[in-house]
Design a protein around this motif. Structure first.
Motif, PDB file in Angstrom:
ATOM      1  N   LEU A 300      38.146  23.744  45.145  1.00 31.50           N
ATOM      2  CA  LEU A 300      37.569  23.094  46.332  1.00 31.50           C
ATOM      3  C   LEU A 300      36.441  23.942  46.912  1.00 31.50           C
ATOM      4  CD1 LEU A 300      40.764  21.749  48.152  1.00 31.50           C
ATOM      5  CD2 LEU A 300      39.002  20.404  47.021  1.00 31.50           C
ATOM      6  N   LEU A 303      33.462  24.129  44.161  1.00 31.53           N
ATOM      7  CA  LEU A 303      32.696  22.880  44.013  1.00 31.53           C
ATOM      8  C   LEU A 303      31.889  22.579  45.255  1.00 31.53           C
ATOM      9  CD1 LEU A 303      34.981  20.360  42.131  1.00 31.53           C
ATOM     10  CD2 LEU A 303      32.707  21.118  41.499  1.00 31.53           C
ATOM     11  N   ALA A 304      32.541  22.728  46.431  1.00 35.83           N
ATOM     12  CA  ALA A 304      31.828  22.416  47.673  1.00 35.83           C
ATOM     13  C   ALA A 304      30.628  23.350  47.825  1.00 35.83           C
ATOM     14  CB  ALA A 304      32.774  22.545  48.863  1.00 35.83           C
ATOM     15  N   LEU A 307      27.903  22.495  44.984  1.00 36.89           N
ATOM     16  CA  LEU A 307      27.161  21.249  45.211  1.00 36.89           C
ATOM     17  C   LEU A 307      26.230  21.396  46.411  1.00 36.89           C
ATOM     18  CD1 LEU A 307      29.972  18.649  44.471  1.00 36.89           C
ATOM     19  CD2 LEU A 307      27.978  19.139  43.082  1.00 36.89           C
ATOM     20  N   SER A 308      26.759  21.963  47.527  1.00 40.97           N
ATOM     21  CA  SER A 308      25.871  22.053  48.690  1.00 40.97           C
ATOM     22  C   SER A 308      24.748  23.061  48.417  1.00 40.97           C
ATOM     23  CB  SER A 308      26.612  22.390  49.987  1.00 40.97           C
ATOM     24  OG  SER A 308      27.846  22.951  49.750  1.00 40.97           O
ATOM     25  N   VAL A 311      22.048  21.310  46.176  1.00 43.94           N
ATOM     26  CA  VAL A 311      21.304  20.259  46.893  1.00 43.94           C
ATOM     27  C   VAL A 311      20.369  20.897  47.931  1.00 43.94           C
ATOM     28  CG1 VAL A 311      21.535  18.282  48.438  1.00 43.94           C
ATOM     29  CG2 VAL A 311      23.043  18.493  46.462  1.00 43.94           C
ATOM     30  N   TYR A 314      17.365  22.469  46.189  1.00 42.04           N
ATOM     31  CA  TYR A 314      16.420  21.427  45.777  1.00 42.04           C
ATOM     32  C   TYR A 314      15.554  20.999  46.961  1.00 42.04           C
ATOM     33  CZ  TYR A 314      14.677  17.158  43.592  1.00 42.04           C
ATOM     34  OH  TYR A 314      13.875  16.189  43.073  1.00 42.04           O
ATOM     35  N   PHE A 319      11.141  19.760  49.112  1.00 35.27           N
ATOM     36  CA  PHE A 319      10.790  19.068  50.361  1.00 35.27           C
ATOM     37  C   PHE A 319      10.157  20.037  51.361  1.00 35.27           C
ATOM     38  CE2 PHE A 319      14.446  16.196  49.039  1.00 35.27           C
ATOM     39  CZ  PHE A 319      13.593  15.275  48.457  1.00 35.27           C
ATOM     40  N   SER A 340       2.227  21.272  46.633  1.00 37.42           N
ATOM     41  CA  SER A 340       3.665  21.018  46.503  1.00 37.42           C
ATOM     42  C   SER A 340       3.924  20.793  45.031  1.00 37.42           C
ATOM     43  CB  SER A 340       4.089  19.766  47.246  1.00 37.42           C
ATOM     44  OG  SER A 340       3.369  19.593  48.390  1.00 37.42           O
ATOM     45  N   LEU A 341       5.068  21.254  44.583  1.00 37.57           N
ATOM     46  CA  LEU A 341       5.389  21.118  43.161  1.00 37.57           C
ATOM     47  C   LEU A 341       6.066  19.789  42.886  1.00 37.57           C
ATOM     48  CD1 LEU A 341       6.737  24.712  42.696  1.00 37.57           C
ATOM     49  CD2 LEU A 341       4.676  23.783  41.684  1.00 37.57           C
ATOM     50  N   ALA A 342       5.834  19.277  41.684  1.00 36.17           N
ATOM     51  CA  ALA A 342       6.505  18.036  41.293  1.00 36.17           C
ATOM     52  C   ALA A 342       7.979  18.345  41.036  1.00 36.17           C
ATOM     53  CB  ALA A 342       5.857  17.485  40.037  1.00 36.17           C
ATOM     54  N   PRO A 343       8.899  17.579  41.628  1.00 37.90           N
ATOM     55  CA  PRO A 343      10.328  17.864  41.466  1.00 37.90           C
ATOM     56  C   PRO A 343      10.757  17.846  40.003  1.00 37.90           C
ATOM     57  CG  PRO A 343       9.983  16.197  43.124  1.00 37.90           C
ATOM     58  CD  PRO A 343       8.668  16.411  42.471  1.00 37.90           C
ATOM     59  N   HIS A 344      11.578  18.804  39.663  1.00 35.01           N
ATOM     60  CA  HIS A 344      12.082  18.866  38.293  1.00 35.01           C
ATOM     61  C   HIS A 344      13.450  19.535  38.316  1.00 35.01           C
ATOM     62  CE1 HIS A 344      12.324  19.323  34.054  1.00 35.01           C
ATOM     63  NE2 HIS A 344      12.363  20.635  34.129  1.00 35.01           N
ATOM     64  N   LEU A 345      14.406  18.925  37.658  1.00 30.60           N
ATOM     65  CA  LEU A 345      15.764  19.474  37.616  1.00 30.60           C
ATOM     66  C   LEU A 345      16.371  19.008  36.311  1.00 30.60           C
ATOM     67  CD1 LEU A 345      17.979  20.819  39.492  1.00 30.60           C
ATOM     68  CD2 LEU A 345      18.681  18.525  40.061  1.00 30.60           C
ATOM     69  N   ILE A 350      21.286  23.366  35.839  1.00 31.51           N
ATOM     70  CA  ILE A 350      22.517  23.226  36.625  1.00 31.51           C
ATOM     71  C   ILE A 350      23.667  23.934  35.909  1.00 31.51           C
ATOM     72  CG2 ILE A 350      24.151  21.572  37.610  1.00 31.51           C
ATOM     73  CD1 ILE A 350      21.887  19.611  37.841  1.00 31.51           C
TER      74      ILE A 350
ATOM     75  N   LEU B  13      33.744  16.106  48.701  1.00 32.02           N
ATOM     76  CA  LEU B  13      33.278  16.484  47.357  1.00 32.02           C
ATOM     77  C   LEU B  13      32.562  15.318  46.680  1.00 32.02           C
ATOM     78  CD1 LEU B  13      36.106  18.647  45.764  1.00 32.02           C
ATOM     79  CD2 LEU B  13      33.889  19.369  46.634  1.00 32.02           C
ATOM     80  N   ARG B  34       4.632  12.317  39.746  1.00 33.58           N
ATOM     81  CA  ARG B  34       3.695  13.251  40.374  1.00 33.58           C
ATOM     82  C   ARG B  34       3.062  14.208  39.377  1.00 33.58           C
ATOM     83  NH1 ARG B  34       6.314  15.655  45.416  1.00 33.58           N
ATOM     84  NH2 ARG B  34       4.924  17.329  44.822  1.00 33.58           N
TER      85      ARG B  34
END
Lengths: 382, 109
Positions: A300, A303-304, A307-308, A311, A314, A319, A340-345, A350, B13, B34
């Motif tokens: 728990l 993962l929490a 993930l946070s 995000v 990113y 942004f 600004s950079l073009a988003p890439h993931l 990950i 989660l 972009r």
């Protein structure tokens, strides 16, 4: 299956109650964990994105650039060099480029003065006219139609009318550019046409022939240095990889600190936690149940936090233009491009991040618990 | 029926996992849209070779065009331009491992 799910939910309920009993400690752990992932994630995302951006932008750079070297230094290259290479089979076009550096006392910044190629109709400039990059416009407060005064290295003041500002979407390559006509350029640096050009740029018909063309050209021009587009792309790949590595190495200390913190938290089970495990075993919990409960505790939090952290990283990079890391990762200077950079993931990023954060944490938590869980309850409670 | 703690935790989660999926979707959609077309066009038309990121020295403004004797660009043992110089990797062939500078005595053999 249904009973298994119900069982896991009860275990989670129990785990959460146990975590909430040590609220502050677990909240700090979660925050430190999430911040570590956020920082690592930001560095990784930013470096990948800027490497990708550089590769996309420079994919259309000249296939071959030729410099003349004198005593190991870059020197002006003459018309005879241009004549020697332009007839090599496979060369589509060869042209002399005029560009140079200029330190502007007024804004205390370096500009790159350049002459647009003769076939670039959109940027054809008459003597007395200029087109400037958005960075220069900001540094000098210039706008379309205004005048730009430059004190040339020969001590002569040049007055140039700003024909237009280069598209701000291209700032990453044009922030410090000052485009002028060939006549102005030669007058500015007092460079007569007999002295030739700054360097030569070649366009080739088939990119697979680049090596052969360089081989032929180097026989004709033994004192020249050849830079291919491949070299340019490799340079940028290595610059940003180096920066990423350097920053990750610096952050290594914080990663180790986090690992020690997590290991200490997990391995140095508090007396209260040991007692809890002892009581659970005494009331009939099996080792597997205790492990499952502790697994949920680790999962728990992990993962929490993961993930946070990802995000938020990113959002920070794409942004908010990586405001916290930008000075280190991008570099700095008086004239600095705004971009600004073009988003890439991608999945690999990950997975790498997860491997270096979640796996060590889970391992650090589960092993000590297993050790406590297999001991006799009576011993643990004592 | 009261809400259980496990529902709240799993819900959180789930929400976090959904935001990660949303972020991946955002990267896929807007990342491709972009493409730095304006900059790429300018590079093609003007024949540019480098990014205008570090303008303080010749070899940091145009790292791909710099002389091979960088970072001692201005004279041997000249001071490096800090901090960009320290943040740009030396060329791969530079240093003893690359055979650029041999250890004393080696050249005499």
């Amino acid at each position: 299956m249904k009973s298994w799910i119900a069982r896991q939910r009860y275990l989670i309920d129990f785990t959460l109650s146990s975590l909430l009993r040590r609220k502050v400690r677990n909240l700090i752990l979660f925050a430190v964990y999430a911040v570590s992932i956020f920082v690592l994630g930001s560095v990784m995302l930013f470096s990948h994105a800027i490497r990708r951006e550089a590769a996309q932008i420079l994919a259309s750079a000249p296939e071959i650039t030729i410099q003349k070297l004198v005593m190991g230094r870059h020197d002006l290259i003459g018309q005879d060099y241009l004549d020697a290479v332009k007839n090599i089979r496979g060369v589509r076009r060869a042209e002399g480029r005029l560009w140079g550096y200029f330190y502007d006392q007024a804004s205390r910044a370096n500009y790159t003065l350049m002459v647009p190629p003769p076939d670039d109709a959109a940027r054809a400039l008459a003597p007395g006219e200029t087109m400037i990059g958005a960075g220069v416009a900001r540094a000098r407060g210039a706008s379309q139609g205004s005048f730009l005064f430059l004190l040339s290295p020969t001590g002569k003041m040049f007055k140039l009318k700003v024909k237009s500002i280069l598209d701000s979407a291209s700032e990453l390559v044009s922030a410090d550019l000052v485009l002028v006509s060939a006549e102005d350029f030669r007058r500015f640096y007092r460079l007569d046409s007999a002295r030739g050009f700054t360097d030569l740029a070649l366009k080739v018909r088939n990119s697979r022939e680049i090596d052969t063309i360089i081989e032929k050209a180097s026989l004709k021009l033994p004192d020249a240095r050849f830079i291919t587009r491949r070299d340019i792309l490799r340079t940028y790949e290595s610059i940003f990889s180096w920066r990423e590595g350097l920053l990750l190495a610096l952050l290594g200390a914080s990663i180790i600190a986090f690992a020690i913190f997590a290991f200490d938290k997990a391995s140095g089970l508090s007396a209260e936690e040991r007692r809890e495990i002892g009581i659970l075993k005494a009331v009939g919990w099996e080792t597997g149940d205790v492990l499952a409960m502790k697994f949920w505790e680790g999962a728990l939090i992990s993962l929490a936090a993961f993930l946070s952290g990802v995000v938020l990283a990113y959002a920070h990079v794409f942004f908010f233009d990586a405001g916290l890391l930008a000075p280190v990762l991008k570099g700095w200077s008086v004239i600095y491009p705004q971009f600004s950079l073009a988003p890439h993931l991608d999945g690999l990023q990950i997975a790498t991040l997860a491997f270096f954060t979640v796996v060590p944490f889970s391992a650090a938590t589960i092993i000590p618990i297993w050790k406590a869980a297999i001991t006799d309850p009576d011993m643990v409670m004592r | 029926m009261s809400i259980r703690k496990s529902d709240l935790a799993l819900g959180f989660l789930g929400l976090a996992a959904l935001s990660l999926l949303a972020v991946i979707a955002h990267a896929l959609i807007s990342g491709d849209a972009r493409h730095p077309a304006a900059a790429a066009r300018l590079v093609a038309e003007l024949g540019l070779t480098d990014l205008a990121l570090f303008t303080e020295a010749r070899y940091t403004r145009h790292p791909s065009q710099a002389d091979l004797n960088t970072p001692f660009q201005d004279h041997p043992m000249s001071f490096d331009h800090f901090p960009t110089g320290s943040l740009i990797a030396p060329p791969a062939r530079f240093g003893p491992t690359g055979g650029f500078a041999k250890t004393p005595g080696e050249g005499a053999r």
